[in-house]
Design a protein around this motif. Structure first.
Motif, PDB file in Angstrom:
ATOM      1  N   ARG A   1       9.768  64.181  75.413  1.00 19.80           N
ATOM      2  CA  ARG A   1       9.151  65.158  74.507  1.00 19.80           C
ATOM      3  C   ARG A   1       9.580  64.961  73.060  1.00 19.80           C
ATOM      4  O   ARG A   1       8.937  65.440  72.147  1.00 19.80           O
ATOM      5  CB  ARG A   1       9.498  66.583  74.960  1.00 19.80           C
ATOM      6  N   ILE A   2      10.719  64.257  72.882  1.00 23.11           N
ATOM      7  CA  ILE A   2      11.134  63.917  71.520  1.00 23.11           C
ATOM      8  C   ILE A   2      10.336  62.695  71.113  1.00 23.11           C
ATOM      9  O   ILE A   2      10.696  61.573  71.418  1.00 23.11           O
ATOM     10  CB  ILE A   2      12.632  63.543  71.463  1.00 23.11           C
ATOM     11  N   HIS A   3       9.234  62.893  70.515  1.00 25.96           N
ATOM     12  CA  HIS A   3       8.535  61.725  69.979  1.00 25.96           C
ATOM     13  C   HIS A   3       7.640  62.163  68.835  1.00 25.96           C
ATOM     14  O   HIS A   3       7.334  63.339  68.683  1.00 25.96           O
ATOM     15  CB  HIS A   3       7.753  61.002  71.068  1.00 25.96           C
ATOM     16  N   ILE A   4       7.239  61.208  68.044  1.00 26.19           N
ATOM     17  CA  ILE A   4       6.428  61.512  66.875  1.00 26.19           C
ATOM     18  C   ILE A   4       5.187  60.646  66.943  1.00 26.19           C
ATOM     19  O   ILE A   4       5.285  59.438  67.143  1.00 26.19           O
ATOM     20  CB  ILE A   4       7.195  61.182  65.576  1.00 26.19           C
TER      21      ILE A   4
ATOM     22  N   TYR B   1      16.723  72.194  72.297  1.00 21.49           N
ATOM     23  CA  TYR B   1      17.236  70.999  71.647  1.00 21.49           C
ATOM     24  C   TYR B   1      18.131  71.366  70.476  1.00 21.49           C
ATOM     25  O   TYR B   1      17.955  72.406  69.847  1.00 21.49           O
ATOM     26  CB  TYR B   1      16.079  70.134  71.128  1.00 21.49           C
ATOM     27  N   LYS B   2      19.065  70.474  70.199  1.00 23.75           N
ATOM     28  CA  LYS B   2      19.899  70.648  69.011  1.00 23.75           C
ATOM     29  C   LYS B   2      19.086  70.281  67.772  1.00 23.75           C
ATOM     30  O   LYS B   2      18.110  69.551  67.865  1.00 23.75           O
ATOM     31  CB  LYS B   2      21.112  69.702  69.081  1.00 23.75           C
ATOM     32  N   ARG B   3      19.527  70.798  66.624  1.00 24.57           N
ATOM     33  CA  ARG B   3      18.905  70.360  65.381  1.00 24.57           C
ATOM     34  C   ARG B   3      19.322  68.928  65.098  1.00 24.57           C
ATOM     35  O   ARG B   3      20.449  68.565  65.402  1.00 24.57           O
ATOM     36  CB  ARG B   3      19.376  71.245  64.225  1.00 24.57           C
TER      37      ARG B   3
ATOM     38  N   TRP C   1      13.037  70.161  66.029  1.00 24.78           N
ATOM     39  CA  TRP C   1      11.814  70.064  65.217  1.00 24.78           C
ATOM     40  C   TRP C   1      10.964  68.870  65.624  1.00 24.78           C
ATOM     41  O   TRP C   1       9.818  68.763  65.227  1.00 24.78           O
ATOM     42  CB  TRP C   1      12.172  69.943  63.732  1.00 24.78           C
ATOM     43  N   LEU C   2      11.573  67.940  66.351  1.00 27.55           N
ATOM     44  CA  LEU C   2      10.845  66.734  66.735  1.00 27.55           C
ATOM     45  C   LEU C   2      10.304  66.827  68.155  1.00 27.55           C
ATOM     46  O   LEU C   2       9.517  66.009  68.584  1.00 27.55           O
ATOM     47  CB  LEU C   2      11.753  65.502  66.630  1.00 27.55           C
TER      48      LEU C   2
ATOM     49  N   LEU D   1       6.650  70.716  66.286  1.00 25.18           N
ATOM     50  CA  LEU D   1       6.620  70.051  64.977  1.00 25.18           C
ATOM     51  C   LEU D   1       5.474  70.568  64.101  1.00 25.18           C
ATOM     52  O   LEU D   1       5.686  70.890  62.942  1.00 25.18           O
ATOM     53  CB  LEU D   1       6.507  68.547  65.164  1.00 25.18           C
ATOM     54  N   GLY D   2       4.258  70.643  64.674  1.00 28.31           N
ATOM     55  CA  GLY D   2       3.100  71.080  63.901  1.00 28.31           C
ATOM     56  C   GLY D   2       3.367  72.406  63.236  1.00 28.31           C
ATOM     57  O   GLY D   2       3.084  72.598  62.062  1.00 28.31           O
ATOM     58  N   LEU D   3       3.987  73.284  63.997  1.00 27.14           N
ATOM     59  CA  LEU D   3       4.277  74.625  63.505  1.00 27.14           C
ATOM     60  C   LEU D   3       5.182  74.580  62.278  1.00 27.14           C
ATOM     61  O   LEU D   3       4.930  75.221  61.271  1.00 27.14           O
ATOM     62  CB  LEU D   3       4.962  75.405  64.624  1.00 27.14           C
TER      63      LEU D   3
END
Ligand SMILES: [Zn+2]
Length: 343
Positions: A188-191, A325-327, A331-332, A337-339
């Motif tokens: 889920r951590i992906h961009i 998730y940790k900072r 956010w990633l 992220l969109g939010l």
């Protein structure tokens, strides 16, 4: 021999991982291509994988490490290697430390981490008690107790609620299944590409702001340095003309010099800060992009380390894993992220 040591060349028999070599009439120390790699990994295993000395010995032997006599290394040989600062590119001769002219195999940082681990008497627990990769990471969603691990018929590893707070019916889960769920959390951590463009643009812009701030500070500091220099020049002439006393000149010029020194240090700090800001940003971006690939390629120990970096906490209800998730990874993580960016 002392002369040789002072010139930076180890004047004796090369330790494992190095060879005594001679080119023409000059003798020196060179890397042993067969052993250097294994020796370097030994330090990494000990520091990063929490291996005991015995485990390091077993792994090194499995990779074919032998002593100069062609025999497998003994435990004391392994210990001697792990304690030898020679591998950082220095050496001790007759109680004095010299900077060697041989290539370092490991960094000072790694060497010091190994020494700290050695002092702790190193991980004797692991040998008597089996340890599991993902214990201490997950809490039960129903009762809040830790999820612990065990083996079934000595074959499968499974994870379940300890039930320490009373009977708990959270279903147990096999390790391979749990690992797949944890992998999904990492995935889920992906961009996506579009977002990467955004992030890079934002990073550049923000770096411009950041850089503008530091540049401004540097200009201000340099103006002050120049003002002090001008003042010093004028005072020097005044002293020559006898307008100010020798004592006054000494005192004032010393004061201005030390202030100039401080200012120059601040300039350096601003120059460095501007650089670090950008580098950290891009490194983070690259890490986030590769998180899942890293996960798939790693050993369980490394997987666990990655999870410790990413996850603040994690719960399991017998079916689903839910994680915070940790900072800055929160956010990633997909969906959030969109939010943030719209905001
Ligand atoms: Zn429970």
């Amino acid at each position: 021999m002392l002369e040789k040591a002072q010139q930076g060349t180890w004047p004796s028999c090369a330790p494992i991982g190095y060879l005594n070599i001679s080119t023409g009439d000059k003798r020196g120390i060179g890397l042993d291509p067969e052993r250097a790699g294994v020796v370097r990994r030994m330090f990494e295993w000990y520091a990063a994988d929490n291996c005991s000395v015995d485990e390091v010995r077993a792994r090194a032997t499995a990779e074919g490490l032998t002593t100069k006599h062609g025999t497998p290394p003994s435990k004391s040989t392994i210990e001697r290697i792990l304690k030898n600062p020679f591998y950082t590119g220095t050496f001790v001769w007759k109680g004095k430390t010299y900077k060697g002219d041989h290539l370092p195999l490991i960094s000072f940082d790694l060497f010091h981490r190994v020494q700290a681990a050695l002092r702790k008497g190193n991980h004797p627990v692991r040998e008597s008690k089996r340890s599991f990769a993902y214990t201490g990471l997950i809490k039960c969603a129903h009762c809040g107790c830790s999820i612990t691990a065990g083996t079934h018929k000595g074959k499968y590893i499974y994870y379940r609620c300890t039930g320490a707070c009373g009977r708990c019916n959270t279903r147990l889960i096999r390790e391979d299944r749990l690992e797949a769920l944890l992998g999904e959390l990492v995935q889920r951590i992906h961009i996506d590409d579009e977002t990467i463009e955004w992030v890079v643009a934002a990073l550049k812009e923000s770096h411009r702001d950041e850089k503008a701030y530091h540049d401004e500070q540097i200009t201000r500091l340099q103006a002050e340095i120049k003002k002090l220099q001008d003042r010093t020049d004028i005072a020097y002439e005044d002293k020559l003309d006898g307008k100010i006393s020798e004592e006054y000149w000494e005192r004032k010029s010393r004061q201005w010099r030390s202030r100039q020194f401080e200012l120059r240090r601040s300039v350096e700090q601003h120059e460095k800060a501007s650089q670090v800001y950008f580098e950290e940003g891009t490194t983070l971006l690259k890490l986030a992009q590769r998180a899942y690939d890293l996960w798939l390629a790693q050993s369980q120990i490394e997987k666990r380390r990655l999870l410790d970096v990413l996850l603040l906490n994690c719960t399991f209800d017998g079916e689903k894993l839910v994680a915070t998730y940790k900072r800055p990874f929160c956010w990633l993580a997909e969906g959030s992220l969109g939010l943030v960016w719209r905001g």
